[in-house]
Design a protein around this motif. Structure first.
Motif, mmCIF file in Angstrom:
data_model
loop_
_atom_site.group_PDB
_atom_site.id
_atom_site.type_symbol
_atom_site.label_atom_id
_atom_site.label_comp_id
_atom_site.label_asym_id
_atom_site.label_seq_id
_atom_site.Cartn_x
_atom_site.Cartn_y
_atom_site.Cartn_z
ATOM 1 N N GLY A 24 -27.776 -19.669 15.137
ATOM 2 C CA GLY A 24 -27.275 -21.089 15.418
ATOM 3 C C GLY A 24 -26.875 -21.840 14.005
ATOM 4 N N LEU A 25 -27.405 -23.149 14.225
ATOM 5 C CA LEU A 25 -27.011 -24.039 13.300
ATOM 6 C C LEU A 25 -27.942 -23.710 11.905
ATOM 7 C CD1 LEU A 25 -26.739 -27.621 14.997
ATOM 8 C CD2 LEU A 25 -25.012 -26.106 13.761
ATOM 9 N N ARG A 26 -29.130 -23.438 12.133
ATOM 10 C CA ARG A 26 -29.832 -22.743 11.149
ATOM 11 C C ARG A 26 -29.453 -21.774 10.084
ATOM 12 N NH1 ARG A 26 -34.972 -23.295 8.485
ATOM 13 N NH2 ARG A 26 -35.791 -21.185 7.795
ATOM 14 N N GLY A 27 -28.950 -20.726 10.840
ATOM 15 C CA GLY A 27 -28.327 -19.636 10.088
ATOM 16 C C GLY A 27 -26.990 -19.890 9.310
ATOM 17 N N LEU A 28 -26.233 -20.790 10.167
ATOM 18 C CA LEU A 28 -25.126 -21.456 9.347
ATOM 19 C C LEU A 28 -25.391 -22.051 8.210
ATOM 20 C CD1 LEU A 28 -21.866 -21.733 9.492
ATOM 21 C CD2 LEU A 28 -22.311 -23.581 10.785
ATOM 22 N N GLY A 29 -26.490 -22.977 8.251
ATOM 23 C CA GLY A 29 -26.777 -23.830 7.075
ATOM 24 C C GLY A 29 -27.345 -22.884 6.148
ATOM 25 N N MET A 30 -28.146 -21.732 6.391
ATOM 26 C CA MET A 30 -28.578 -20.898 5.332
ATOM 27 C C MET A 30 -27.347 -20.427 4.579
ATOM 28 S SD MET A 30 -31.783 -21.546 5.261
ATOM 29 C CE MET A 30 -32.597 -20.290 4.178
ATOM 30 N N ARG A 31 -26.330 -19.914 5.285
ATOM 31 C CA ARG A 31 -25.330 -19.363 4.689
ATOM 32 C C ARG A 31 -24.465 -20.029 3.504
ATOM 33 N NH1 ARG A 31 -25.866 -17.062 9.588
ATOM 34 N NH2 ARG A 31 -25.625 -14.746 9.949
ATOM 35 N N VAL A 32 -24.590 -21.448 3.562
ATOM 36 C CA VAL A 32 -24.113 -22.432 2.932
ATOM 37 C C VAL A 32 -24.772 -22.794 1.846
ATOM 38 C CG1 VAL A 32 -22.859 -24.700 2.962
ATOM 39 C CG2 VAL A 32 -22.463 -23.414 4.826
ATOM 40 N N LEU A 33 -26.292 -23.259 2.149
ATOM 41 C CA LEU A 33 -27.067 -23.761 1.353
ATOM 42 C C LEU A 33 -27.541 -22.955 0.218
ATOM 43 C CD1 LEU A 33 -28.839 -26.256 3.689
ATOM 44 C CD2 LEU A 33 -27.045 -26.930 2.166
ATOM 45 N N VAL A 34 -28.007 -21.837 0.579
ATOM 46 C CA VAL A 34 -28.617 -20.840 -0.452
ATOM 47 C C VAL A 34 -27.627 -20.760 -1.537
ATOM 48 C CG1 VAL A 34 -29.842 -18.625 -0.619
ATOM 49 C CG2 VAL A 34 -30.322 -20.104 1.310
ATOM 50 N N PRO A 35 -26.406 -19.919 -1.064
ATOM 51 C CA PRO A 35 -25.402 -19.655 -2.225
ATOM 52 C C PRO A 35 -25.027 -20.834 -2.870
ATOM 53 C CG PRO A 35 -24.783 -18.568 -0.337
ATOM 54 C CD PRO A 35 -25.764 -19.563 0.154
ATOM 55 N N ALA A 36 -24.952 -22.037 -2.360
ATOM 56 C CA ALA A 36 -24.619 -23.561 -3.264
ATOM 57 C C ALA A 36 -25.771 -23.744 -4.250
ATOM 58 C CB ALA A 36 -24.522 -24.533 -1.999
ATOM 59 N N ALA A 37 -26.858 -23.377 -3.810
ATOM 60 C CA ALA A 37 -27.965 -23.775 -4.806
ATOM 61 C C ALA A 37 -28.250 -22.880 -5.792
ATOM 62 C CB ALA A 37 -29.512 -23.700 -3.985
ATOM 63 N N VAL A 38 -27.892 -21.579 -5.590
ATOM 64 C CA VAL A 38 -27.776 -20.421 -6.411
ATOM 65 C C VAL A 38 -26.868 -20.681 -7.640
ATOM 66 C CG1 VAL A 38 -27.543 -18.003 -6.812
ATOM 67 C CG2 VAL A 38 -29.025 -18.745 -5.201
ATOM 68 N N ARG A 39 -25.625 -20.997 -7.314
ATOM 69 C CA ARG A 39 -24.574 -21.001 -7.988
ATOM 70 C C ARG A 39 -24.721 -22.562 -8.882
ATOM 71 N NH1 ARG A 39 -20.841 -19.284 -3.032
ATOM 72 N NH2 ARG A 39 -20.950 -17.077 -3.371
ATOM 73 N N ALA A 40 -25.357 -23.422 -8.471
ATOM 74 C CA ALA A 40 -25.581 -24.531 -9.123
ATOM 75 C C ALA A 40 -26.962 -24.527 -10.180
ATOM 76 C CB ALA A 40 -26.108 -25.640 -8.214
#
Length: 378
Positions: free
Chosen positions: A127-143
């Motif tokens: 659901g939304l949690r899975g979608l959020g992790m797919r966006v937020l984790v890579p964004a934090a790692v790349r930053a």
């Protein structure tokens, strides 16, 4: 070095292993010379007066209710950089796999990534949690200038799924802390009577009742064991939507009387189960670290675990390894543990020795070294 710790995610009593990580790591970091910590907490965490982020170090409060996922995300993207700048921090360390993105501004960043469940076992987050992790984790790692991974296995996952240069990732293992000797422990007799365990040997598994934890594999393995040698499997922990399917599986396999899901138990009961169990078995398909494997070793409890992901890295030669997708392999490991006293003694001794190589002091030192690398890099 002044480091702002991003604890906006943390809701006391509801955040599981990531709360343990913060509670154990923060006091050890606070003891290191030349390191000044500032905890950025949400409103609920700020109300926990006994927590190490309240009193042991300076803390500032982000106006966020982290139970609301939108507020959590907003807190990390807006309030964390703002408060880090306000406190003149040199660095932001996000402790829970997500954090400010590339364009959020603020000081340089380090992010701890505990696992990549959303990519490796997507059924773990939906659901939304899975979608959020797919966006937020890579964004934090790349930053982030540096990434801290709980294991070499997680490091490989970050490289594979996010494309991060492995040279930017520091592997820093977790640890475990046993309760003090004076802590209450429920007796075996009381637990057997209250939980209906009978006289059978107890097989303990601290695996959450979620699909990727593979409790089904344990149930199927029990069904392969002769009834006269079958242990009773105890899987404590909070109830999940998956529990009904597990109970149905046990009934279908004819082992319902040998499977006990007691729900959440107080610490005294869990410690009592650790002391009375014949062995601990952990059949998960994927773990970023596999803390229950280390907890068993630290208590001198012989165990067996999956040969996937980080678990062999944690267990070393101090546990039997099995293929979690092969029911016969799980059953064979259980049979060996129950039948071979010399094996249990050897695993207990080697487990204690191996567990002694993991410590929160070491975790803190290696974390601080990652901070230094982050500030030294462009």
């Amino acid at each position: 070095m002044r480091v702002a710790l991003n604890l906006v995610y943390l809701v006391p009593g509801e955040t599981g292993g990531m709360e343990v990580y913060a509670r154990e790591l923060l006091p050890q970091l606070a003891q290191l010379p030349g390191l000044e910590l500032i905890a950025i907490v949400n409103e609920r965490a700020a109300a926990d007066g006994d927590a190490p982020w309240n009193g042991l170090v300076q803390s500032v409060v982000a106006p966020v209710d982290a139970r609301d996922r939108k507020q959590w995300v907003w807190g990390e993207q807006f309030h964390v950089p703002r408060l880090a700048r306000w406190t003149r921090s040199h660095l932001v360390h996000s402790l829970a796999s997500t954090g400010p993105g590339r364009f959020a501004g603020g000081p340089p960043r380090v992010t701890t990534v505990h696992d990549l469940h959303y990519a490796v076992v997507p059924e773990a987050h939906f659901g939304l949690r899975g979608l959020g992790m797919r966006v937020l984790v890579p964004a934090a790692v790349r930053a982030s200038r540096r990434v801290i991974a709980d294991s070499a296995s997680t490091q490989r996952d970050v490289v594979r799924y996010i494309g991060t240069d492995p040279a930017r990732i520091d592997v820093v293992h977790l640890a475990t802390t046993l309760p003090p000797a004076s802590a209450p422990v429920t007796s075996e007799a009381e637990l057997r009577e209250r939980l209906g365990l009978g006289r059978s040997p107890v097989l303990l598994s601290l695996a959450a009742k979620r699909p990727h934890k593979n409790v089904e594999g344990l149930i199927d393995a029990l069904a392969l064991l002769p009834s006269e040698r079958r242990p009773v499997l105890v899987v404590p922990g909070y109830q999940t939507d998956h529990e009904a399917a597990l109970l149905a599986r046990a009934r279908e396999r004819g082992v319902a009387s040998a499977v006990v899901f007691p729900g959440w138990l107080p610490r005294a009961d869990v410690e009592g189960l650790w002391r009375m169990c014949a062995a601990h078995v952990f059949p998960s398909y994927y773990e970023g670290f596999g803390l229950p494997v280390l907890e068993a070793m630290a208590r001198g409890v012989p165990g067996a675990c999956s040969d996937r992901a980080s678990m062999p890295e944690v267990a070393g030669d101090a546990a039997l390894l099995f293929d979690p997708s092969d029911t016969a392999s799980i059953a064979a490991a259980i049979e060996r543990l129950l039948a071979d006293e010399d094996l249990r003694a050897r695993l207990a001794a080697s487990g204690l020795a191996r567990a002694g190589t993991f410590s929160w002091q070491r975790t803190a030192r290696e974390t601080a070294a990652s901070y230094e690398r982050a500030l030294a890099s462009p």
